[in-house]
Design a protein around this motif. Structure first.
Motif, mmCIF file in Angstrom:
data_model
loop_
_atom_site.group_PDB
_atom_site.id
_atom_site.type_symbol
_atom_site.label_atom_id
_atom_site.label_comp_id
_atom_site.label_asym_id
_atom_site.label_seq_id
_atom_site.Cartn_x
_atom_site.Cartn_y
_atom_site.Cartn_z
ATOM 1 N N ASP A 109 41.183 50.574 113.736
ATOM 2 C CA ASP A 109 40.574 48.938 113.068
ATOM 3 C C ASP A 109 40.363 48.146 114.143
ATOM 4 O OD1 ASP A 109 41.382 47.249 110.912
ATOM 5 O OD2 ASP A 109 43.169 46.415 112.506
ATOM 6 N N ASP A 152 45.257 52.578 105.855
ATOM 7 C CA ASP A 152 46.066 51.877 105.445
ATOM 8 C C ASP A 152 45.110 50.360 105.043
ATOM 9 O OD1 ASP A 152 45.143 50.536 107.619
ATOM 10 O OD2 ASP A 152 47.090 49.952 108.067
ATOM 11 N N HIS A 153 43.932 50.578 105.019
ATOM 12 C CA HIS A 153 42.757 49.671 104.557
ATOM 13 C C HIS A 153 42.064 50.038 105.746
ATOM 14 C CE1 HIS A 153 43.394 47.034 108.288
ATOM 15 N NE2 HIS A 153 44.222 47.189 107.827
ATOM 16 N N THR A 155 38.284 48.791 107.673
ATOM 17 C CA THR A 155 37.554 47.511 108.905
ATOM 18 C C THR A 155 36.427 48.401 108.599
ATOM 19 O OG1 THR A 155 40.101 47.917 109.248
ATOM 20 C CG2 THR A 155 38.141 46.586 110.717
ATOM 21 N N HIS A 162 38.698 43.372 107.663
ATOM 22 C CA HIS A 162 39.468 44.241 106.270
ATOM 23 C C HIS A 162 38.794 44.017 105.477
ATOM 24 C CE1 HIS A 162 43.552 43.825 109.040
ATOM 25 N NE2 HIS A 162 42.557 44.094 109.436
ATOM 26 N N THR A 163 38.789 45.072 104.215
ATOM 27 C CA THR A 163 37.922 44.581 103.126
ATOM 28 C C THR A 163 39.014 45.496 101.761
ATOM 29 O OG1 THR A 163 36.503 46.935 103.034
ATOM 30 C CG2 THR A 163 35.588 44.889 103.839
ATOM 31 N N SER A 164 38.805 45.095 100.730
ATOM 32 C CA SER A 164 39.875 45.458 100.343
ATOM 33 C C SER A 164 39.326 47.073 98.952
ATOM 34 C CB SER A 164 40.124 44.829 98.374
ATOM 35 O OG SER A 164 39.061 44.258 97.718
ATOM 36 N N ASP A 165 38.045 47.436 99.752
ATOM 37 C CA ASP A 165 37.272 48.703 98.855
ATOM 38 C C ASP A 165 39.002 49.954 98.486
ATOM 39 O OD1 ASP A 165 34.469 47.960 98.681
ATOM 40 O OD2 ASP A 165 34.977 47.954 101.049
ATOM 41 N N PRO A 166 38.503 50.776 97.933
ATOM 42 C CA PRO A 166 40.241 52.056 97.532
ATOM 43 C C PRO A 166 39.446 52.671 99.335
ATOM 44 C CG PRO A 166 38.456 51.593 96.142
ATOM 45 C CD PRO A 166 37.693 50.816 96.666
ATOM 46 N N GLU A 202 47.802 52.223 93.154
ATOM 47 C CA GLU A 202 48.573 50.697 93.819
ATOM 48 C C GLU A 202 49.140 51.701 94.832
ATOM 49 O OE1 GLU A 202 48.910 51.305 90.680
ATOM 50 O OE2 GLU A 202 48.382 49.210 89.611
ATOM 51 N N GLY A 203 48.794 50.704 96.204
ATOM 52 C CA GLY A 203 49.027 51.795 97.693
ATOM 53 C C GLY A 203 50.613 51.548 97.055
#
Length: 219
Positions: A109, A152-153, A155, A162-166, A202-203
């Motif tokens: 990250d 966890d996300h 980068t 950070h992005t919201s991609d799967p 969802e996570g």
């Protein structure tokens, strides 16, 4: 926060810094203030005892609120120079009296935020060799086990945030059925989803999904 600028303006430490030609500490910026979150204890939710290994205070705090054991690892810095071997060794020790251990590594990250592709590759290679490789070598001696690896996300290097991609995940437990995904990366996992009945989750659902998967041999 604005009042701090007036207080620091005449503070003795700043006066000494001014005399030495140094920059002044001219304001305190408060960050992350808030109230303690209410979380059900981890053991009450999942019926197992867990521990956390991380060099990042935020993750330690979440672990504390959940009632997880925060395992201190000397040399766990939350940066490129973190002690990968120390983390896995302490994790294996923690598994002697814990059912599940979270090993968190911040280095990929940090490299993503820095836009440093070489450091990101090195961090992933170190996780693969020093942590994952060691676990796969040592866990069989503990009996039945399951392991999951995931970020966890995202980068991404090109956006440096950070992005919201799967995110892709990989799970393994001896004797459990595997799918046909060819490799652990975003494109392979995406293609696997397209050719199956799987759906994105969802996570917050992942941990129960993983625990259920770990019980496959008992089903």
């Amino acid at each position: 926060m604005y009042k701090t600028s007036k207080i620091l303006e005449k503070h003795p430490v700043n006066q000494k810094r001014l005399d030495k030609g140094k920059k002044l500490a001219n304001m305190i910026w408060l960050w992350g203030q808030g109230t303690k979150p209410q979380m059900p204890p981890f053991v009450d939710t999942y019926g197992i005892k867990g521990a956390t290994i991380t060099g990042v205070d935020l993750i330690k705090g979440i672990g504390t609120y959940l009632g997880l054991t925060n395992v201190h690892v000397p040399g766990a810095t939350g940066y490129y120079d973190t002690d990968y071997c120390g983390k896995v060794n302490f994790a294996l020790e923690a598994l002697q009296d814990h059912d599940l251990v979270f090993i968190h590594v911040e280095a990929p990250d940090e490299a993503g935020h820095a836009g440093d592709i070489q450091e990101k590759i090195l961090a992933i290679e170190r996780i693969d060799r020093r942590i994952l490789g060691k676990l796969l070598e040592e866990l069989p001696s503990l009996g039945d086990y399951a392991i999951a690896i995931l970020p966890d996300h995202p980068t991404p290097i090109d956006v440096r945030t950070h992005t919201s991609d799967p995110i892709p995940y990989a799970m393994y437990s001896p004797g459990c059925e595997s799918d046909k995904t060819e490799a652990y990366n975003e494109s392979s996992v995406e293609n696997s989803f397209k050719n199956s009945s799987k759906e994105l989750m969802e996570g917050y659902k992942f941990l129960k999904f993983f625990i259920d998967y770990s019980q496959c041999k008992k089903a």
